[in-house]
Write a protein that holds these residues in place. Structure first.
Motif, PDB file in Angstrom:
ATOM      1  N   PRO A  98       0.853  -1.201   0.000  1.00  0.00           N
ATOM      2  CA  PRO A  98       0.000   0.000   0.000  1.00  0.00           C
ATOM      3  C   PRO A  98       0.882   1.243   0.000  1.00  0.00           C
ATOM      4  CG  PRO A  98       0.047  -1.006   2.173  1.00  0.00           C
ATOM      5  CD  PRO A  98       0.813  -1.909   1.264  1.00  0.00           C
ATOM      6  N   LEU A  99       0.602   2.130  -0.896  1.00  0.00           N
ATOM      7  CA  LEU A  99       1.404   3.335  -1.027  1.00  0.00           C
ATOM      8  C   LEU A  99       0.495   4.471  -1.463  1.00  0.00           C
ATOM      9  CD1 LEU A  99       4.294   4.585  -1.119  1.00  0.00           C
ATOM     10  CD2 LEU A  99       4.321   3.964  -3.533  1.00  0.00           C
ATOM     11  N   PHE A 100       0.575   5.570  -0.760  1.00  0.00           N
ATOM     12  CA  PHE A 100      -0.212   6.732  -1.116  1.00  0.00           C
ATOM     13  C   PHE A 100       0.739   7.799  -1.639  1.00  0.00           C
ATOM     14  CE2 PHE A 100      -2.610   4.487   2.074  1.00  0.00           C
ATOM     15  CZ  PHE A 100      -3.856   4.407   1.486  1.00  0.00           C
ATOM     16  N   VAL A 101       0.486   8.270  -2.836  1.00  0.00           N
ATOM     17  CA  VAL A 101       1.338   9.260  -3.473  1.00  0.00           C
ATOM     18  C   VAL A 101       0.463  10.438  -3.879  1.00  0.00           C
ATOM     19  CG1 VAL A 101       2.883   9.729  -5.406  1.00  0.00           C
ATOM     20  CG2 VAL A 101       2.871   7.468  -4.347  1.00  0.00           C
ATOM     21  N   SER A 102       0.949  11.625  -3.602  1.00  0.00           N
ATOM     22  CA  SER A 102       0.252  12.840  -3.986  1.00  0.00           C
ATOM     23  C   SER A 102       1.063  13.557  -5.054  1.00  0.00           C
ATOM     24  CB  SER A 102       0.097  13.742  -2.764  1.00  0.00           C
ATOM     25  OG  SER A 102      -0.475  14.962  -3.141  1.00  0.00           O
ATOM     26  N   VAL A 103       0.400  13.957  -6.124  1.00  0.00           N
ATOM     27  CA  VAL A 103       1.075  14.709  -7.174  1.00  0.00           C
ATOM     28  C   VAL A 103       0.309  16.000  -7.403  1.00  0.00           C
ATOM     29  CG1 VAL A 103       2.080  12.712  -8.344  1.00  0.00           C
ATOM     30  CG2 VAL A 103      -0.170  13.500  -9.013  1.00  0.00           C
ATOM     31  N   GLU A 104       1.054  17.046  -7.734  1.00  0.00           N
ATOM     32  CA  GLU A 104       0.429  18.333  -8.032  1.00  0.00           C
ATOM     33  C   GLU A 104       0.554  18.579  -9.525  1.00  0.00           C
ATOM     34  OE1 GLU A 104       0.957  23.059  -7.095  1.00  0.00           O
ATOM     35  OE2 GLU A 104       1.758  21.619  -5.683  1.00  0.00           O
ATOM     36  N   LEU A 105      -0.577  18.767 -10.168  1.00  0.00           N
ATOM     37  CA  LEU A 105      -0.591  19.036 -11.600  1.00  0.00           C
ATOM     38  C   LEU A 105      -1.010  20.478 -11.822  1.00  0.00           C
ATOM     39  CD1 LEU A 105      -2.416  15.789 -12.748  1.00  0.00           C
ATOM     40  CD2 LEU A 105       0.029  16.232 -12.759  1.00  0.00           C
ATOM     41  N   ASP A 106      -0.378  21.112 -12.805  1.00  0.00           N
ATOM     42  CA  ASP A 106      -0.735  22.496 -13.095  1.00  0.00           C
ATOM     43  C   ASP A 106      -1.500  22.637 -14.402  1.00  0.00           C
ATOM     44  OD1 ASP A 106       1.173  22.196 -15.047  1.00  0.00           O
ATOM     45  OD2 ASP A 106       2.619  23.562 -14.154  1.00  0.00           O
ATOM     46  N   GLY A 107      -1.971  21.524 -14.940  1.00  0.00           N
ATOM     47  CA  GLY A 107      -2.789  21.577 -16.142  1.00  0.00           C
ATOM     48  C   GLY A 107      -2.004  21.523 -17.443  1.00  0.00           C
TER      49      GLY A 107
END
Length: 134
Positions: A98-107
């Motif tokens: 189990p791994l939770f990854v957060s990514v920020e996208l700018d479109g």
């Protein structure tokens, strides 16, 4: 007035952090943040420097919606990592971690390509770890 919206758009398009842009303006990231949130307006010298950094006129930076004018679809890079729809079912292997990854996208397509590359690299490490432990 479109200044705050344009500044955030142009900074992200140039792939600059608020701190990096602040360095170019000889200020700090808090000032850039206040500009982007509309809580502060730069003086003429800072406004001129911002226009120079992004290659636009002061008039356009303040009074035109640059997000619409400059948001043409990006052309895919030839060395860009494949997106999931190009990988196919066989290339994607599930792992039992189990791994939770957060990514920020700018479109932008570039930010999506970076996120896919990072997630693919993480998955590959987990697959190798799984195979090694068996």
């Amino acid at each position: 007035m479109y200044f705050a919206k344009n500044l955030r758009f142009l900074r992200r398009r140039a792939e600059l952090s608020q701190s990096e842009l602040g360095d170019k303006l000889v200020t700090d990231y808090n000032t850039v943040s206040r500009y982007e949130n509309g809580k502060s307006t730069p003086k003429l010298d800072a406004l001129t420097k911002l226009a120079q950094v992004f290659g636009v006129s002061v008039e356009a930076l303040r009074n035109q919606d640059l997000t619409q004018l400059l948001a043409a679809p990006a052309q895919p890079e030839t060395n860009a990592p494949p997106t999931p729809r190009h990988l196919g079912e066989a290339a994607i292997r599930a792992v039992k971690h189990p791994l939770f990854v957060s990514v920020e996208l700018d479109g932008t397509a570039a930010s999506l390509a970076r996120a896919v590359a990072r997630l693919t690299a993480i998955n590959n490490v987990l697959v190798e770890t799984d195979e090694y432990s068996q």
